[in-house]
Structure formats: C-alpha cells, structure tokens
Design a protein around this motif. Sequence first.
Motif, short mmCIF file in Angstrom:
data_model
loop_
_atom_site.label_atom_id
_atom_site.label_comp_id
_atom_site.label_asym_id
_atom_site.label_seq_id
_atom_site.Cartn_x
_atom_site.Cartn_y
_atom_site.Cartn_z
N LEU A 15 -0.37 4.05 10.65
CA LEU A 15 -0.96 2.75 10.97
C LEU A 15 -2.34 2.91 11.58
CD1 LEU A 15 2.16 0.86 12.36
CD2 LEU A 15 1.18 0.79 10.06
N GLY A 16 -2.57 4.01 12.29
CA GLY A 16 -3.89 4.26 12.84
C GLY A 16 -4.93 4.53 11.77
N GLY A 17 -4.48 5.02 10.62
CA GLY A 17 -5.39 5.29 9.52
C GLY A 17 -5.67 4.09 8.64
N TYR A 18 -5.06 2.95 8.96
CA TYR A 18 -5.27 1.74 8.17
C TYR A 18 -6.72 1.27 8.27
CZ TYR A 18 -5.17 -3.20 6.87
OH TYR A 18 -5.45 -4.43 6.31
N ALA A 19 -7.28 0.89 7.15
CA ALA A 19 -8.61 0.27 7.13
C ALA A 19 -8.64 -0.77 6.03
CB ALA A 19 -9.70 1.32 6.88
N LEU B 14 -1.19 14.05 8.33
CA LEU B 14 -0.11 14.68 9.08
C LEU B 14 1.01 15.05 8.13
CD1 LEU B 14 1.08 15.34 11.96
CD2 LEU B 14 2.22 13.11 11.81
N VAL B 15 1.47 16.29 8.22
CA VAL B 15 2.64 16.71 7.45
C VAL B 15 3.86 15.97 7.99
CG1 VAL B 15 4.15 18.65 6.89
CG2 VAL B 15 1.66 18.97 6.93
N TRP B 16 4.66 15.44 7.09
CA TRP B 16 5.87 14.75 7.53
C TRP B 16 6.65 15.63 8.51
CZ3 TRP B 16 7.51 9.91 7.06
CH2 TRP B 16 7.01 9.09 6.04
N PRO B 17 6.90 15.15 9.72
CA PRO B 17 7.67 15.96 10.67
C PRO B 17 9.12 16.13 10.20
CG PRO B 17 6.48 14.18 11.79
CD PRO B 17 6.42 13.89 10.32
N THR C 260 8.40 4.82 6.16
CA THR C 260 7.64 4.32 5.01
C THR C 260 7.73 2.81 4.92
OG1 THR C 260 7.93 6.37 3.76
CG2 THR C 260 7.43 4.38 2.50
N ARG C 261 8.95 2.26 5.02
CA ARG C 261 9.06 0.80 4.87
C ARG C 261 8.44 0.06 6.05
NH1 ARG C 261 14.72 2.29 4.26
NH2 ARG C 261 15.76 2.35 6.28
N GLN C 262 8.52 0.64 7.26
CA GLN C 262 7.86 -0.02 8.38
C GLN C 262 6.34 -0.01 8.21
OE1 GLN C 262 8.93 0.60 12.44
NE2 GLN C 262 11.05 1.10 11.98
N ALA C 263 5.80 1.13 7.80
CA ALA C 263 4.36 1.20 7.59
C ALA C 263 3.92 0.25 6.48
CB ALA C 263 3.95 2.63 7.27
N GLU C 264 4.67 0.22 5.39
CA GLU C 264 4.34 -0.68 4.28
C GLU C 264 4.36 -2.13 4.74
OE1 GLU C 264 5.94 1.68 0.28
OE2 GLU C 264 7.30 0.37 1.39
N ARG D 256 0.82 -1.21 0.00
CA ARG D 256 0.00 0.00 0.00
C ARG D 256 0.86 1.26 0.00
NH1 ARG D 256 -5.35 0.29 3.39
NH2 ARG D 256 -6.15 -1.85 3.23
N PRO D 257 0.48 2.26 -0.74
CA PRO D 257 1.13 3.57 -0.59
C PRO D 257 0.65 4.24 0.70
CG PRO D 257 -0.67 3.73 -2.16
CD PRO D 257 -0.55 2.27 -1.79
N LEU D 258 1.48 5.07 1.27
CA LEU D 258 1.07 5.79 2.47
C LEU D 258 0.02 6.84 2.11
CD1 LEU D 258 3.56 4.31 3.48
CD2 LEU D 258 4.22 6.37 4.72
#
Length: 463
Positions: free
Chosen positions: A110-114, A129-132, A141-145, A6-8
């Motif tokens: 990850l909270g926005g995952y559905a 969220l703007v990238w901090p 990115t790779r962890q979320a993916e 999935r793309p972020l």
Amino acid sequence: MTDCLRPLSCLVDTAEAVVSLRLVSAEQVRTAAESLPAFARAAGFKGAAGAVCLIPAADGSVQEILAGTGDGTDRWATAALSTTLPEGTYALSADVDPATAAAVALGWELGGYAFDRYKSKPAAPRARLVWPQGVDRAEITRQAEAVMLVRDLVNTPAEDMGPAALEAAVRSVASRHGAAVSAIVGDDLLAQNYPVIHAVGRAAAPDRAPRLIDLSWGPEEAPKLTLVGKGVCFDTGGLDLKGAGPMRLMKKDMGGAAHALGLAHLVMAAGLRVRLRVLIAAVENSVSGSSMRPGDVFRSRKGLTVEVTNTDAEGRLILCDALAEADAGSPQLLLDFATLTGAARVALGPDLPALFTNDDSVAADWQAAGMTEQDPVWRMPLWAGYRSMLDSPVADLDNSPEGGMAGSITAALFLQEFVSASTPWAHLDVFAWNPKGRAGRPAGGEALGLRSVWAMVRTRFAS
C-alpha cells in the motif's frame, strides 16, 4: 472487460539478489544494543518507527538494512520503505513473526501505491519485498487489491468516473468472481419505483443518467449480507450550489460506493459463505432546467414523502430508495457506506469514520476489529431525541433540518427511517480521503474502515 483491480507490484517471489531487512524495536536498541552492527551504534540508530540504517559491506555495497519499529504497536512503521529505500529487492530476516510479517507486507504494497493514470511519466520503480514466509498471501493480496480499488475509484476525476463508469467498475469486479449484475437506468427508475434516485440524478446529461446498480453473488440459501453505497459521482450541490472550495473534492462523493465495492471484492475473493447483494445508487447531482428544487416533495420507494429543503443533502435521498430495497430482502446484516456529512468530519476529523448502528453487537465487533487492525471507526448515537428535527410541515421527512446542529446524527436518523427495526443495520459516514500523505497512506482517495469491517464480517459469517 478491463480488470479494474490492480495487480500487486511491490511484493514478489524470491529473487536472486536480495538485501536482508531486519526489524529492530526501540526496546531492542535500549536493552541489547551490543547485538547491533557497530556501524548502527555509531550512526546513532535508536529503532524509532520509520528509522532506517543501511549497513555497508566491506566493498561498499549494502549488506543489511535495519528498520525501526518504535514500540512495535504501529503497523505502518515500515510502510514507507517501498518508496524510501533504493530500488531493489529486499527480504525480511527469518526471526519476524507471521503477524508482523503480514502487516509489513501489506503496508509495503500500500505504501507503493501511486495514482499516476494521468501522469506523462509513470511513477518511479518501487523497492520490492520478497513475500515473507508464513504469511497468508491470498489474504494480503485481496486486502491490498480492495484498498487500491477504493483509492483508484475515488481518485479518478468525475469526467472519467460518472455513473456509467461506476457501473462498469462494478461489472469488472463482478466478472472476476462470477457475480451477476443488473442496472436500472434513467426513466426506468420511475417505472420501477425508485423515484428519489431519479429526482437527484435527472439533471445530468443523458450519458450520465442516474442508475441503481445491483450485484448478487453466492448461494441463495446462505445468510444474507447486503451492502449499500452512495455513488454521487460528482456533487455540485444542485441548485443549492456549492462554492468553489467545497466543490473541489466532490469527485470523491462516490467514496461510499467504492467502499461497498471494495468490501464486496473481499467477500467474494475469500469465498465467504454468504448471499451477497450490493446496491449502488449512482448519480451526478448536476444543475440544469430539470434539477430538483428546494421545496420539492418526493414520495420515496418506501412510501414516505420527503421535502427537499436543501438540494446539497442529496446523498441521503438516493440512499433512502436503495436502503428500502435492501431492507425488503430481510438480510442478516445490512451495511451502508457514504461520504454523507461534513458534520462527521467536524466531529471526528478525516481519519475516524462515524459509525451509526441499531445493533450493539455490530458496533462492539466493528470497533474491536478497528483497534486490532488499526483501522478505527467511532460509534455515534442514533439519538431518538433528535428525530423531531426531521419533521416537515408538508411531508413525512425533511432532508436537511435547519440550524445544522447534530448534522451527522440527523442524517443517520433520516436513513434509519428506511430500515426495519428488526434488520441489523450499520451506517458508516466516511471521508474517503487523506488530506495529507503518511507512510502507507498517500494523499488522496483512501479506504477507511474497510479492513476493520472486513475483519468483522469475516468473523460473523465464518463457516
């Protein structure tokens, strides 16, 4: 080939209109309440983890949002914000340190995952969220993916996630990174000496034939990291048929394979200097006239014979052939992942994967990473005193000792029979499921121990 990663969607580059998001701990409220807006003090905002206070501007719009972080130790404290805040774009205030900002960013995504693949209407738009500043975007990115890949694979019903579809997912990830993939399918498993994988999966329909999927990547001269995953795409229990309740979630019985593939993505995306190999035994444990039977004896790839006393203890059967092949390559580290036993869940519940290993340093490093990443595992003993429980009167091993005592331990001891004592090896017995949703971790398929094993592997094989 369709990309199954999935793309972020919840982390974005700077937008023109953003609302400032300030993190506030409970200690800050106690010691410096005067620094808070008067509205927050009047509203009784205490900085509790997950608490939110929207500060209005003079025109009634939202000027700033205060987000509570409690005592500051819970990395998931703000993870619900992507679903609880109004749709819009938000930016962390500049005083957030990079480590905290990274945790917020990953939790936000990850909270926005559905999992809405089968919904008539897609999930509602999420807060972005703007990238901090100062965070490692590539790592987040790779962890979320990887986590979302595991969730997607586990959540997908077995009708659409059979052995062939699991192979397609492996090929999709491999194509992203230029990895090589091969598969041994159906009766070719017998011809190439993977008899137990074949026995477990032979009852399935021809289009759901069993297979051993083999991914390789990285320089051949690099240290060898080999991952093995249990890919039981659906488990009826075989002739020892499960009841309706236990069978309900058996689409997730390929969760070990999903974890192995998620870790492989992390390794390849980061360019870790290893010779990576991933072996996934993918089967459907079905019922038909060709099902394996209680009392059948099979000679495994290693040569050890196994008596099948329970066809519902099939995961360790397919893993034994895969582990024998993995061990033959003499890897510097061999890791297997499996949704293997209910006994591990009875002992440790859904959140704590059971870790078994023949190497104390692997256990120490993985558990330490688990505490740091808030992605824990719990070491269980490979208690040699229970090895005799695996004795069979007609074969070298019994796949399901009577009595049910120490079930996760005897399962791990069974697997250990197929790994050389000289090979550093760890087995993770993982649930791969959230029974109840929490901030950043919705109900359904879940990656457990994935971020911590990645931290351990990344450190061990750092250039």
